[in-house]
Design a protein around this motif. Structure first.
Motif, PDB file in Angstrom:
ATOM      1  N   VAL A   1      60.139 -69.762 -38.072  1.00  0.00           N
ATOM      2  CA  VAL A   1      59.406 -68.522 -38.291  1.00  0.00           C
ATOM      3  C   VAL A   1      59.611 -67.612 -37.081  1.00  0.00           C
ATOM      4  CG1 VAL A   1      57.143 -67.477 -38.642  1.00  0.00           C
ATOM      5  CG2 VAL A   1      57.684 -69.661 -39.723  1.00  0.00           C
ATOM      6  N   GLY A   2      60.187 -66.460 -37.346  1.00  0.00           N
ATOM      7  CA  GLY A   2      60.346 -65.464 -36.298  1.00  0.00           C
ATOM      8  C   GLY A   2      59.112 -64.577 -36.215  1.00  0.00           C
ATOM      9  N   GLU A   3      59.322 -63.319 -35.987  1.00  0.00           N
ATOM     10  CA  GLU A   3      58.197 -62.389 -35.836  1.00  0.00           C
ATOM     11  C   GLU A   3      57.762 -61.845 -37.194  1.00  0.00           C
ATOM     12  OE1 GLU A   3      56.864 -58.590 -33.083  1.00  0.00           O
ATOM     13  OE2 GLU A   3      58.978 -58.943 -33.476  1.00  0.00           O
ATOM     14  N   ILE A   4      56.491 -61.978 -37.486  1.00  0.00           N
ATOM     15  CA  ILE A   4      55.901 -61.336 -38.658  1.00  0.00           C
ATOM     16  C   ILE A   4      54.876 -60.351 -38.127  1.00  0.00           C
ATOM     17  CG2 ILE A   4      54.530 -61.668 -40.742  1.00  0.00           C
ATOM     18  CD1 ILE A   4      55.886 -64.331 -41.140  1.00  0.00           C
ATOM     19  N   ARG A   5      55.188 -59.069 -38.235  1.00  0.00           N
ATOM     20  CA  ARG A   5      54.391 -58.034 -37.587  1.00  0.00           C
ATOM     21  C   ARG A   5      53.339 -57.453 -38.523  1.00  0.00           C
ATOM     22  NH1 ARG A   5      58.535 -53.796 -35.502  1.00  0.00           N
ATOM     23  NH2 ARG A   5      59.524 -54.327 -37.484  1.00  0.00           N
ATOM     24  N   ASN A   6      52.168 -57.284 -37.973  1.00  0.00           N
ATOM     25  CA  ASN A   6      51.099 -56.614 -38.706  1.00  0.00           C
ATOM     26  C   ASN A   6      51.156 -55.121 -38.369  1.00  0.00           C
ATOM     27  OD1 ASN A   6      48.757 -55.765 -39.955  1.00  0.00           O
ATOM     28  ND2 ASN A   6      47.422 -56.541 -38.333  1.00  0.00           N
ATOM     29  N   LEU A   7      51.679 -54.322 -39.286  1.00  0.00           N
ATOM     30  CA  LEU A   7      51.784 -52.876 -39.080  1.00  0.00           C
ATOM     31  C   LEU A   7      50.687 -52.136 -39.831  1.00  0.00           C
ATOM     32  CD1 LEU A   7      55.669 -52.494 -39.468  1.00  0.00           C
ATOM     33  CD2 LEU A   7      54.338 -52.860 -37.383  1.00  0.00           C
ATOM     34  N   SER A   8      49.711 -52.865 -40.303  1.00  0.00           N
ATOM     35  CA  SER A   8      48.630 -52.240 -41.067  1.00  0.00           C
ATOM     36  C   SER A   8      47.614 -51.597 -40.135  1.00  0.00           C
ATOM     37  CB  SER A   8      47.940 -53.289 -41.941  1.00  0.00           C
ATOM     38  OG  SER A   8      47.144 -54.146 -41.134  1.00  0.00           O
ATOM     39  N   HIS A   9      46.632 -50.933 -40.725  1.00  0.00           N
ATOM     40  CA  HIS A   9      45.594 -50.254 -39.956  1.00  0.00           C
ATOM     41  C   HIS A   9      44.486 -51.208 -39.550  1.00  0.00           C
ATOM     42  CE1 HIS A   9      43.738 -50.626 -43.859  1.00  0.00           C
ATOM     43  NE2 HIS A   9      42.582 -50.324 -43.312  1.00  0.00           N
ATOM     44  N   GLU A  10      44.482 -52.424 -40.071  1.00  0.00           N
ATOM     45  CA  GLU A  10      43.368 -53.331 -39.825  1.00  0.00           C
ATOM     46  C   GLU A  10      43.842 -54.630 -39.187  1.00  0.00           C
ATOM     47  OE1 GLU A  10      42.425 -55.746 -43.783  1.00  0.00           O
ATOM     48  OE2 GLU A  10      42.601 -53.616 -44.167  1.00  0.00           O
ATOM     49  N   HIS A  11      42.891 -55.358 -38.643  1.00  0.00           N
ATOM     50  CA  HIS A  11      43.234 -56.644 -38.046  1.00  0.00           C
ATOM     51  C   HIS A  11      43.517 -57.653 -39.151  1.00  0.00           C
ATOM     52  CE1 HIS A  11      43.221 -60.220 -35.600  1.00  0.00           C
ATOM     53  NE2 HIS A  11      42.313 -60.736 -36.410  1.00  0.00           N
ATOM     54  N   ILE A  12      44.669 -58.257 -39.101  1.00  0.00           N
ATOM     55  CA  ILE A  12      45.038 -59.316 -40.036  1.00  0.00           C
ATOM     56  C   ILE A  12      45.514 -60.503 -39.218  1.00  0.00           C
ATOM     57  CG2 ILE A  12      46.714 -60.021 -41.788  1.00  0.00           C
ATOM     58  CD1 ILE A  12      46.643 -57.209 -42.907  1.00  0.00           C
ATOM     59  N   SER A  13      44.960 -61.657 -39.516  1.00  0.00           N
ATOM     60  CA  SER A  13      45.348 -62.865 -38.793  1.00  0.00           C
ATOM     61  C   SER A  13      46.729 -63.320 -39.288  1.00  0.00           C
ATOM     62  CB  SER A  13      44.309 -63.974 -39.001  1.00  0.00           C
ATOM     63  OG  SER A  13      44.743 -65.166 -38.379  1.00  0.00           O
ATOM     64  N   VAL A  14      47.758 -62.891 -38.574  1.00  0.00           N
ATOM     65  CA  VAL A  14      49.123 -63.255 -38.957  1.00  0.00           C
ATOM     66  C   VAL A  14      49.336 -64.760 -38.824  1.00  0.00           C
ATOM     67  CG1 VAL A  14      51.562 -62.947 -38.391  1.00  0.00           C
ATOM     68  CG2 VAL A  14      50.024 -60.984 -38.358  1.00  0.00           C
ATOM     69  N   SER A  15      48.712 -65.370 -37.827  1.00  0.00           N
ATOM     70  CA  SER A  15      48.902 -66.808 -37.629  1.00  0.00           C
ATOM     71  C   SER A  15      48.392 -67.601 -38.827  1.00  0.00           C
ATOM     72  CB  SER A  15      48.196 -67.260 -36.351  1.00  0.00           C
ATOM     73  OG  SER A  15      46.812 -66.999 -36.427  1.00  0.00           O
ATOM     74  N   THR A  16      47.293 -67.157 -39.428  1.00  0.00           N
ATOM     75  CA  THR A  16      46.780 -67.840 -40.618  1.00  0.00           C
ATOM     76  C   THR A  16      47.737 -67.675 -41.785  1.00  0.00           C
ATOM     77  OG1 THR A  16      44.510 -67.444 -39.906  1.00  0.00           O
ATOM     78  CG2 THR A  16      44.847 -67.968 -42.211  1.00  0.00           C
ATOM     79  N   PHE A  17      48.281 -66.465 -41.908  1.00  0.00           N
ATOM     80  CA  PHE A  17      49.240 -66.194 -42.975  1.00  0.00           C
ATOM     81  C   PHE A  17      50.491 -67.061 -42.800  1.00  0.00           C
ATOM     82  CE2 PHE A  17      52.742 -63.352 -44.564  1.00  0.00           C
ATOM     83  CZ  PHE A  17      52.502 -63.587 -45.911  1.00  0.00           C
ATOM     84  N   VAL A  18      50.985 -67.155 -41.566  1.00  0.00           N
ATOM     85  CA  VAL A  18      52.166 -67.981 -41.289  1.00  0.00           C
ATOM     86  C   VAL A  18      51.868 -69.454 -41.581  1.00  0.00           C
ATOM     87  CG1 VAL A  18      53.682 -68.830 -39.452  1.00  0.00           C
ATOM     88  CG2 VAL A  18      53.163 -66.391 -39.621  1.00  0.00           C
ATOM     89  N   ALA A  19      50.673 -69.899 -41.222  1.00  0.00           N
ATOM     90  CA  ALA A  19      50.307 -71.298 -41.485  1.00  0.00           C
ATOM     91  C   ALA A  19      50.275 -71.578 -42.982  1.00  0.00           C
ATOM     92  CB  ALA A  19      48.946 -71.601 -40.851  1.00  0.00           C
ATOM     93  N   ASP A  20      49.790 -70.615 -43.772  1.00  0.00           N
ATOM     94  CA  ASP A  20      49.792 -70.784 -45.229  1.00  0.00           C
ATOM     95  C   ASP A  20      51.217 -70.908 -45.755  1.00  0.00           C
ATOM     96  OD1 ASP A  20      47.059 -70.752 -45.496  1.00  0.00           O
ATOM     97  OD2 ASP A  20      46.933 -68.596 -45.838  1.00  0.00           O
TER      98      ASP A  20
END
Length: 201
Positions: A78-97
């Motif tokens: 898994v490389g970089e998955i960037r959150n470019l949205s206006h809100e806080h999103i837990s990218v680490s949780t998404f990657v774990a899923d």
């Protein structure tokens, strides 16, 4: 008599404070982890799970994996998955899923990310000094990744009066480590209609 009065007043205040504390305590209810609860309309655990499951399913049905039939399970990092949205999103949780869904499929292997490898390598160095020869893990035996997964999460908010439409778009790309080819591109969109009565702010 004065002493009795002070004791009585103390008991009254103690009772009032206890009642206040009980009344102010938050009410907490345990929920099943799979239960869907949309409170604010923002990205939540249900979005993370549904998007990861759908995109992983699409990725595992891709031509890139069928072309490797008979070559063993490919290794993905898994490389970089960037959150470019206006809100806080837990990218680490998404990657774990994503990792959980892919690993459980048994068709693809995941290797440790750049951040995770550092701790493992430190442990190997420590084993060189302190572990027995029969249990020591040698340096230079790591599994190299065949593909890297990268992605972005974007949002568009359209608001009018007491209504909002929240649009989320998740794009994931799988790249070949050998020649930089994009072997799979996945996209998932979520659109939510949120009424002000459901908004917290």
């Amino acid at each position: 008599m004065r002493c009795t009065g002070r004791i009585a007043r103390g008991l009254v205040w103690t009772t009032l404070l206890a009642l206040c504390a009980a009344g102010c305590a938050p009410k907490v209810t345990r929920l099943d982890a799979g239960e869907v609860r949309d409170l604010s309309g923002a990205w939540n655990d249900t979005d993370s799970r549904l998007v990861s499951e759908e995109m992983v399913g699409d990725m595992l049905e891709g031509l890139w994996l069928r072309e490797r039939a008979g070559s063993g399970r490919p290794a993905v990092i898994v490389g970089e998955i960037r959150n470019l949205s206006h809100e806080h999103i837990s990218v680490s949780t998404f990657v774990a899923d994503i990792e959980r869904a892919v690993i459980n499929s048994g068709r693809v292997e995941f290797v440790a990310s750049r951040g995770e490898r550092g701790e493992i390598r430190e442990e190997r160095k420590d084993q060189d000094l302190h572990a027995s020869e029969s249990t020591r893990k040698a340096m230079g035996q790591e599994r190299g990744a065949d593909f890297m997964l990268q992605g972005t999460i974007n949002t568009i908010i359209d608001a009018s009066g007491q209504t909002q439409v929240r649009y989320y778009q998740v794009d994931l790309t799988l790249l070949s480590m050998a020649d930089n080819r994009k072997v799979w591109v996945g996209q998932k969109k979520i659109k939510k209609l949120v009424e002000r009565s459901r908004l917290r702010s």
